[in-house]
Structures are given as structure tokens and as C-alpha cells.
Enzyme design. Structure first.
Site, PDB file in Angstrom:
ATOM      1  N   LYS A 148       0.831  -1.151   0.268  1.00 40.09           N
ATOM      2  CA  LYS A 148       0.146  -0.056   0.015  1.00 40.09           C
ATOM      3  C   LYS A 148       0.818   1.354  -0.104  1.00 40.09           C
ATOM      4  O   LYS A 148       1.822   1.525   0.810  1.00 40.09           O
ATOM      5  CB  LYS A 148      -0.837  -0.002   1.255  1.00 40.09           C
ATOM      6  CG  LYS A 148      -1.955  -1.071   1.302  1.00 40.09           C
ATOM      7  CD  LYS A 148      -3.060  -0.988   0.246  1.00 40.09           C
ATOM      8  CE  LYS A 148      -4.133  -1.817   0.456  1.00 40.09           C
ATOM      9  NZ  LYS A 148      -5.348  -1.344  -0.404  1.00 40.09           N
ATOM     10  N   LYS A 245     -14.049  -7.658  -5.823  1.00 37.86           N
ATOM     11  CA  LYS A 245     -14.092  -7.730  -4.405  1.00 37.86           C
ATOM     12  C   LYS A 245     -15.757  -8.045  -4.190  1.00 37.86           C
ATOM     13  O   LYS A 245     -16.420  -7.261  -4.513  1.00 37.86           O
ATOM     14  CB  LYS A 245     -13.499  -6.664  -3.515  1.00 37.86           C
ATOM     15  CG  LYS A 245     -12.251  -6.404  -3.592  1.00 37.86           C
ATOM     16  CD  LYS A 245     -11.632  -5.125  -2.912  1.00 37.86           C
ATOM     17  CE  LYS A 245     -10.238  -4.744  -2.882  1.00 37.86           C
ATOM     18  NZ  LYS A 245      -9.861  -3.713  -2.227  1.00 37.86           N
TER      19      LYS A 245
END
Length: 330
Positions: A148, A245
């Protein structure tokens, strides 16, 4: 049919940082549907950047209580709720319930091949470069890493530090909408040098045109820009990978539709997660057999998981049918 639904709060082992957010715990919506002796379970976290929280999701579920307890199909559910966590939790419970009623695992109900262990990324939250490198070295058996990154000047150093710590690992980065064309261009040489394989969601939702004509030798994956199959047009000519997702698309039923349409359009697939326990990973594990990139590491960051649980070994995730989506145990 009997419905029960509640929210559980599970702390993370360590705070987790991404662009614009820091997470210290997971709020989990748990939905159970009981028909006689059979109980189906679903879990979802929702989509934080769309203000789709487990508590608003619980309100959506309770509003449908009479309909759900009367009985509903997964196809009907697609028409009753928009994409999001509430639909995902109910959809997962319906799949799990049917698996038990029909004594048939979900992968078989979905017309999939028998499952196998899947190589999964292990995700590093944005932090100081050496902190990220230390955490990367701490992943047991790591073979694939997702970093990230955030909107500051440390991103090139972060990537170099993690690559030095894990010289042989497959690597991708996730900007969570945090780059501009200029900031991406400035760090791209470091990404290429570190053998980054995928750049995920570099630009904000609504700025997909920033990808037009982008000189990027690394494949682009879109996550936040693609909520369900209706958004796939935004990726044409701009990205190569679609991140599915279940929390954002609204469940395994829609995920299968999205996956097949994306494949027909020539995209490669990735399955991701919003966090959660093994109950959240299990439906994603089903769709994961269609994906070239798998990111199903949510439970490793929790202070506690379900029993039984998914397992991680040699960088792979394995989900036994006893966790979710399997026939009733003999």
C-alpha cells in the site's frame, strides 16, 4: 426461513495505513439464514469509501427481514439490493445454505473446477520504508507481496526497501487512488527497477481518463473504479486487470457475472478483500480459481479468526469446505 444478523467488532493486530485512512479494527456484519436444521452464514465489511458500513448494512438487512424469511433466490436478491456489503452477506448465506441443503459444495453449485491452494499476496500497509521491509521479512513463506502506497514522497524508498527485504517475491503496489499522472511518472522508474508486476488503482475514481495515453510499462489494475459488471466499460483501453471484491460488487453471484464478462472482454482477473475473517475469504476463494492475482490475506491481520479457518502455507491460501460453503459434515 429464520434470519439473524448482527455486527461483530474484531481488533487488528496492528493499525493498517492506506491513502487517507488508518484502520484499527474490522466491523463485521454476520448474517445467518436457517431453514430447518440447515444454517447458511455470510460475512461482509462493506465499502468504506462509499460509506457502506456494517451498521448501515445491518439496517438494509433488517428492512428485508419479511422478504428473506419468506424465502428468496440469489437472482431475486440482485434486484432487491444494490451492490455492496449487505447484498454480499445475504448472498453468501444463501450459497452456504444451499450447499448444505443439497449436500454439494459451493464450487460445484457454481460450476467451477475443484479448488486448489491459491498463491496469495500478503499486504503491507503504508509506513516508513524500513518498517515495511521489517514487516515483509516477518511474513512466513511469503511469495507474493502487495504494498500500500500513499500520497507522499516516500513511495520509491518503500518499494526499494521491500524489494531488498524480499528479493524473490512477486510484487504489486496499490495506490488506493492516491497518485496523479505526475507523481506516478516520478516513481515509475523505481517500480520498474523493483520488478513491480501490477500497479493497482493509481488514480481517483472519476479520473479514469488520466489513464488515456499513459506511458506505463507495468499492467494497470482497477479496483475502486470497477464496482460491478456495469462499470467494465471504464476499463477498456485503460487497464489490463480487474480487481473483483465481493463486498463492493455485492456477492459471489454478481462476482461470477463480473468475472465472466471481464474475461470475455479480454481482462485478467484479480480477487481482493476488504478485510475480514475466514468467512469473508471463503467466497472469494471460490472466485479465486479464475484469477491470475489473488489477494485473500484478511484474517492474518485480525486478533482472532473463525474456527475452523482458512490456512496459509508456503504463500498459499487453502479454504476447507468445513469453513464455509461445504455440505453438512457426516
Amino acid at each position: 426461513m429464520k434470519l439473524s444478523a448482527h455486527v461483530e467488532k474484531v481488533p487488528l493486530i496492528h493499525p493498517f495505513h492506506i491513502t487517507g485512512y488508518t484502520f484499527t479494527h474490522n466491523d463485521l456484519l454476520v448474517v445467518k439464514l436457517q431453514d430447518g436444521t440447515h444454517v447458511g452464514v455470510g460475512e461482509a465489511l462493506g465499502v468504506y469509501y462509499k460509506h457502506d458500513t456494517p451498521y448501515t448494512m445491518l439496517e438494509q438487512v433488517e428492512a428485508l427481514r419479511p422478504t428473506l424469511e419468506h424465502g428468496i433466490t440469489r437472482k431475486e436478491l440482485l434486484e432487491l439490493l444494490p451492490p455492496g456489503g449487505a447484498r454480499h452477506a445475504i448472498d453468501a448465506a444463501l450459497w452456504d445454505l444451499e450447499a448444505k441443503q443439497r449436500d454439494m459444495p459451493v464450487w460445484q453449485l457454481a460450476g467451477m473446477e475443484p479448488p486448489r491452494p491459491l498463491l496469495t499476496t500478503f499486504t503491507l500497509g503504508a509506513d516508513e520504508p524500513e518498517v515495511m521491509a521489517t514487516e515483509a521479512r516477518g511474513f512466513e513463506g511469503v511469495r507474493a507481496i502487495k504494498l500500500k502506497l500513499t500520497d507522499d514522497a516516500l513511495n520509491a524508498e518503500r518499494v526499494r526497501a521491500v524489494r531488498a527485504a524480499c528479493p524473490d517475491a512477486w510484487m504489486m503496489i496499490d495506490a488506493n487512488q492516491g497518485f496523479t499522472r505526475e507523481t506516478l511518472a516520478s516513481v515509475l522508474p523505481a517500480f520498474v527497477e523493483a520488478r513491480v508486476a501490477v500497479v493497482e488503482q493509481p488514480f481517483p475514481v472519476g479520473k479514469e481518463d488520466w489513464l488515456d495515453g499513459l506511458d506505463c510499462p507495468i499492467p494497470i489494475a482497477l479496483d475502486e473504479s470497477i464496482q460491478d459488471h456495469r462499470d467494465l466499460g471504464l476499463a477498456v483501453g485503460r487497464a489490463q486487470v480487474i480487481n473483483i471484491k465481493l463486498d463492493k460488487c455485492g456477492g459471489l453471484t454478481e462476482a461470477l457475472i463480473l468475472a465472466h464478462k471481464a474475461q470475455e472482454m479480454g481482462f485478467k482477473l484479480m480477487v481482493g478483500n476488504m478485510g475480514g475473517s475466514s468467512w469473508s475469504m471463503a467466497p472469494g476463494f471460490v472466485i479465486g480459481s479464475l484469477c491470475t492475482v489473488v489477494d485473500l490475506d484478511g484474517p492474518i491481520y485480525l486478533s482472532a479468526d473463525r474456527t475452523p479457518a482458512v490456512s496459509y502455507h508456503d504463500g498459499h491460501i487453502w479454504c476447507p469446505e468445513t469453513v464455509w460453503g461445504g455440505p453438512v459434515a457426516a
